[in-house]
Design a protein around this motif. Sequence first.
Motif, PDB file in Angstrom:
ATOM      1  N   THR A   1      -3.741  -3.214   8.803  1.00 29.18           N
ATOM      2  CA  THR A   1      -4.262  -4.484   8.325  1.00 29.18           C
ATOM      3  C   THR A   1      -5.385  -4.180   7.342  1.00 29.18           C
ATOM      4  O   THR A   1      -5.933  -3.059   7.334  1.00 29.18           O
ATOM      5  N   GLU A   2      -5.735  -5.144   6.500  1.00 32.44           N
ATOM      6  CA  GLU A   2      -6.810  -4.894   5.544  1.00 32.44           C
ATOM      7  C   GLU A   2      -8.126  -4.612   6.250  1.00 32.44           C
ATOM      8  O   GLU A   2      -8.892  -3.755   5.836  1.00 32.44           O
ATOM      9  N   ARG A   3      -8.390  -5.333   7.354  1.00 28.94           N
ATOM     10  CA  ARG A   3      -9.636  -5.111   8.081  1.00 28.94           C
ATOM     11  C   ARG A   3      -9.707  -3.689   8.625  1.00 28.94           C
ATOM     12  O   ARG A   3     -10.711  -2.993   8.459  1.00 28.94           O
TER      13      ARG A   3
ATOM     14  N   TYR B   1      -4.118  -1.601  -3.231  1.00 30.70           N
ATOM     15  CA  TYR B   1      -5.236  -0.658  -3.170  1.00 30.70           C
ATOM     16  C   TYR B   1      -5.137   0.344  -4.328  1.00 30.70           C
ATOM     17  O   TYR B   1      -6.150   0.729  -4.918  1.00 30.70           O
TER      18      TYR B   1
ATOM     19  N   MET C   1      -7.470  -9.532  -1.936  1.00 30.57           N
ATOM     20  CA  MET C   1      -8.228  -8.371  -1.450  1.00 30.57           C
ATOM     21  C   MET C   1      -9.684  -8.783  -1.379  1.00 30.57           C
ATOM     22  O   MET C   1     -10.225  -9.307  -2.347  1.00 30.57           O
ATOM     23  N   THR C   2     -10.317  -8.545  -0.248  1.00 29.20           N
ATOM     24  CA  THR C   2     -11.681  -9.021  -0.068  1.00 29.20           C
ATOM     25  C   THR C   2     -12.647  -8.264  -0.981  1.00 29.20           C
ATOM     26  O   THR C   2     -12.403  -7.109  -1.342  1.00 29.20           O
TER      27      THR C   2
ATOM     28  N   THR D   1     -13.574  -4.902   0.480  1.00 27.76           N
ATOM     29  CA  THR D   1     -12.618  -3.812   0.280  1.00 27.76           C
ATOM     30  C   THR D   1     -12.761  -3.217  -1.108  1.00 27.76           C
ATOM     31  O   THR D   1     -12.768  -1.994  -1.282  1.00 27.76           O
TER      32      THR D   1
ATOM     33  N   THR E   1      -9.945  -1.119   5.703  1.00 25.40           N
ATOM     34  CA  THR E   1     -11.276  -1.135   5.083  1.00 25.40           C
ATOM     35  C   THR E   1     -12.299  -0.442   5.964  1.00 25.40           C
ATOM     36  O   THR E   1     -13.144   0.311   5.484  1.00 25.40           O
TER      37      THR E   1
END
Length: 441
Positions: free
Chosen positions: A131-133, A84, A46-47, A50, A136
């Motif tokens: 997607t995570e992008r 998350y 996880m970035t 995020t 976020t």
Amino acid sequence: MNRHVLRRLNGWVFALLVLLGAGAIGFLTARHDHIADWTYNSRVSMTPETRAVLAKFDGPVDIVSYASPQGDLRQTVAAFLQRYQKAKPDLRLSFVDPQQDPAAMRNLGITVDGELILHYRDRQQRLDTLTERSLTDALERLVRGNDRIVAFVTGHGERRADGVANADLGTFVSQLEQSGMRAVPLNFSQVTSVPAQTDLVVLAGAQTALAPGATKALTDYLANGGNLLWLVDPGNLDASLQPIADALGIRVLPGELIDASSSAMGLKDPRMIALGDYPPNMITRGFTLTTLFPEVAPLAEVRKSDWKIEPFLRSSPQAATQSLDGNAASQLKGPLDFGFSFSRLSPSPAKSEQRVVVIGNGDFLSNSYLGNGGNRALGERVFNWLLGDDQLISMPPRGAPDRVLTVSQGELSALTIGFMLVMPLLLLVIGGLIAWRRRRA
């Protein structure tokens, strides 16, 4: 014979120990969950961005997935959101079967199986790509609230907000729009004032003189409490822009900055100003990335006003000014400021604080230079501060600095020789030694 039996016994004992170790690992992994991510800033799991966005919420976030119970879609959504929920335990997920009430789904605008609607307080965001992008970005818009209207002045050769040319800002602005900002053109040949719903006006490097009406509209906007980002390039300040500088109490100094110390960072052009540290300022607090500014116009505060003026971009002591034709006869020695933040109690009763940023360079956010070091991250910080989204200023930058490997021709040749010659020969030598020792045994 005894040696042969002992060797076989050692082999069986080693095999038994390996099996016991594998069984122990299997036993532990069945009861304990541990994940290790060794990538830069753990970006695979996880970035940091995020995690930072999730930390900005001070209450529960509800996510409703309109996914059919048939198939594995619900399990996929739940598995994706599980990490998350580990970072934010009050992030709640629920499912609605879109086939149970098609009319209600049409009223909600649900068109994709599995579409998500995120709820936070009285705000909501929709998401149809998991997607995570994308998630976020949706969470960041949820924190920000309503879309912020950012008006870019046009009609005088400014950098285009939607342009793809090298000097335009299209790449940066498109990324801003994903996080809850909406860019609109502002042409004073079509309007006589800045529209009331505008959150921020951007004046990005006007190449021709502004009409008197445009100058008046901008100075009135400032006087009435509007927020402004002014990107000034060397040589493009004329008398039509002087009233804006006067209203802020600053002066754009003649010429441009040069810094001979830039060569120590591998920059061949002394007009390329590289910064690694910054004066104390809310915009750059905790910011440590290197930024690159080509062809910089120095700025100076010339009089006191009701603005609180703070520099946040400053050259090194080795920098100096030179005229645009390369003449250094009237040099000013560094350190010299080329980025100021302005704040004051807003003249508008609808706002608490008015904010302005002036930077003596626009290229650092252009399509050509946006990817250099921390340029994009600094630009995001500037916009977040100007829009009053202080909780988003310290967001970690997107991406990671280790995705591109820069190798010189000499290093590439060394790597080629190493992998194609040295390593195979080394393996042959080691193999030969092992075979020789076995024969002797």
